[in-house]
Design a protein around this motif. Sequence first.
Motif, PDB file in Angstrom:
ATOM      1  N   VAL A 130       0.883  -1.158   0.000  1.00  6.95           N
ATOM      2  CA  VAL A 130       0.000   0.000   0.000  1.00  6.95           C
ATOM      3  C   VAL A 130       0.919   1.206   0.000  1.00  6.95           C
ATOM      4  O   VAL A 130       1.867   1.258   0.790  1.00  6.95           O
TER       5      VAL A 130
ATOM      6  N   ILE B 164       1.585   5.462   0.070  1.00 12.09           N
ATOM      7  CA  ILE B 164       1.059   6.749   0.527  1.00 12.09           C
ATOM      8  C   ILE B 164       1.964   7.863   0.012  1.00 12.09           C
ATOM      9  O   ILE B 164       3.188   7.797   0.165  1.00 12.09           O
ATOM     10  N   ALA B 165       1.371   8.860  -0.630  1.00  9.50           N
ATOM     11  CA  ALA B 165       2.136  10.015  -1.136  1.00  9.50           C
ATOM     12  C   ALA B 165       2.293  11.030  -0.013  1.00  9.50           C
ATOM     13  O   ALA B 165       1.302  11.412   0.619  1.00  9.50           O
ATOM     14  N   VAL B 166       3.521  11.461   0.238  1.00  3.99           N
ATOM     15  CA  VAL B 166       3.794  12.420   1.316  1.00  3.99           C
ATOM     16  C   VAL B 166       4.740  13.507   0.811  1.00  3.99           C
ATOM     17  O   VAL B 166       5.579  13.250  -0.041  1.00  3.99           O
TER      18      VAL B 166
ATOM     19  N   LEU C  20       4.186  -1.278   3.695  1.00  6.76           N
ATOM     20  CA  LEU C  20       3.626   0.062   3.604  1.00  6.76           C
ATOM     21  C   LEU C  20       4.727   0.956   3.050  1.00  6.76           C
ATOM     22  O   LEU C  20       5.838   0.983   3.594  1.00  6.76           O
TER      23      LEU C  20
ATOM     24  N   ARG D 163      -4.282  16.450  -5.236  1.00 11.17           N
ATOM     25  CA  ARG D 163      -5.120  15.822  -4.216  1.00 11.17           C
ATOM     26  C   ARG D 163      -4.635  16.043  -2.800  1.00 11.17           C
ATOM     27  O   ARG D 163      -5.353  15.736  -1.852  1.00 11.17           O
TER      28      ARG D 163
ATOM     29  N   PRO E 165      -1.635  15.046   0.271  1.00 12.09           N
ATOM     30  CA  PRO E 165      -1.087  13.759   0.698  1.00 12.09           C
ATOM     31  C   PRO E 165      -2.196  12.757   0.960  1.00 12.09           C
ATOM     32  O   PRO E 165      -3.331  13.134   1.268  1.00 12.09           O
ATOM     33  N   GLY E 166      -1.861  11.479   0.840  1.00 11.64           N
ATOM     34  CA  GLY E 166      -2.857  10.443   1.114  1.00 11.64           C
ATOM     35  C   GLY E 166      -2.532   9.146   0.402  1.00 11.64           C
ATOM     36  O   GLY E 166      -1.477   9.014  -0.236  1.00 11.64           O
ATOM     37  N   LEU E 167      -3.462   8.209   0.490  1.00  9.92           N
ATOM     38  CA  LEU E 167      -3.292   6.907  -0.160  1.00  9.92           C
ATOM     39  C   LEU E 167      -3.147   7.111  -1.662  1.00  9.92           C
ATOM     40  O   LEU E 167      -3.973   7.781  -2.284  1.00  9.92           O
TER      41      LEU E 167
ATOM     42  N   ILE F  93      -2.466   0.817  -4.522  1.00 12.61           N
ATOM     43  CA  ILE F  93      -2.182  -0.473  -3.903  1.00 12.61           C
ATOM     44  C   ILE F  93      -1.639  -1.404  -4.976  1.00 12.61           C
ATOM     45  O   ILE F  93      -1.947  -1.258  -6.167  1.00 12.61           O
TER      46      ILE F  93
ATOM     47  N   GLY G 123     -12.024   3.994  -8.774  1.00 15.37           N
ATOM     48  CA  GLY G 123     -11.197   5.136  -8.378  1.00 15.37           C
ATOM     49  C   GLY G 123      -9.854   4.778  -7.769  1.00 15.37           C
ATOM     50  O   GLY G 123      -9.187   5.639  -7.198  1.00 15.37           O
ATOM     51  N   VAL G 124      -9.442   3.520  -7.899  1.00 16.46           N
ATOM     52  CA  VAL G 124      -8.194   3.077  -7.262  1.00 16.46           C
ATOM     53  C   VAL G 124      -7.131   2.828  -8.332  1.00 16.46           C
ATOM     54  O   VAL G 124      -7.368   2.076  -9.277  1.00 16.46           O
TER      55      VAL G 124
ATOM     56  N   LEU H 120      -4.367   0.779  -9.408  1.00 11.32           N
ATOM     57  CA  LEU H 120      -4.040  -0.583  -8.997  1.00 11.32           C
ATOM     58  C   LEU H 120      -2.823  -1.067  -9.771  1.00 11.32           C
ATOM     59  O   LEU H 120      -2.834  -1.113 -10.995  1.00 11.32           O
TER      60      LEU H 120
END
Lengths: 138, 138
Positions: A10, A12-14, A55, A74, A76-78, A81, A126-127, A129
């Motif tokens: 998974v 996550i963009a930070v 992660l 958007r 930061p967030g998921l 995957i 919306g994912v 993948l």
Amino acid sequence: MDSQARLEHVAIAVPDLEAAVQVYSTILGRAVAGREHVESEGVRVAFFELDGPRLELLEPTGPDTPIGRFLERRGPGLHHIALEVPDIEGAIERCRAAGLETVGEAPRTGAGRRKVAFLHPGGTGGVLLELSQRADEP
Amino acid sequence: MDSQARLEHVAIAVPDLEAAVQVYSTILGRAVAGREHVESEGVRVAFFELDGPRLELLEPTGPDTPIGRFLERRGPGLHHIALEVPDIEGAIERCRAAGLETVGEAPRTGAGRRKVAFLHPGGTGGVLLELSQRADEP
């Protein structure tokens, strides 16, 4: 051939990798397991092992990169995957037959000589993948 | 006590559960493992097993529910990830000491008598993070 997917990671963009590493070390009760700089994707990665899946924290190296544009749009967030599949060509064919679209070259060679492909979020709820198949043993 | 977290599930908000179940059955090469209707949260859930963690699809029962409002605001996509921890009170304390905030009552009792708590996305790089501890054996 077994065609079942397992969760590989998974992501996550930070905006600030070191700050995020500190926060996630606290939350997960684990030390960071590794770091990588993927120049071709314009991203610095730090990852944690989670008893199977990983992660990943992704920090862009600049604004004009996939993660830089995601953060701009958007915040930061998921981000995505990744599913590990035993036969990526078969999985792509199955997905395309069901009307799902891939993004860019599919499959292409990613980090660690994995074969990877991305499914367009328009078809997956919306994912973003990632499908991923391990490199054959040398 | 071992304080290390493992990934329990990844949850995706979708407007149409049956359509999403069909798409994800194709992508994952797996049949749906179960369904649940959580009236208190206003959500219908379908889940797939991914060799350890689960992938959950969440459809709101109406617009004025947490998932209904998320879809209205962001559209379909990754909604939250859940980490299983062996000691949720200890994990909450550790996170609060590091300046992370919880959302609502923490911990509270969720499905299957699990103790659950949510960390506010403001402190976690934009990710709604569920902490979860299994119910003790009866």
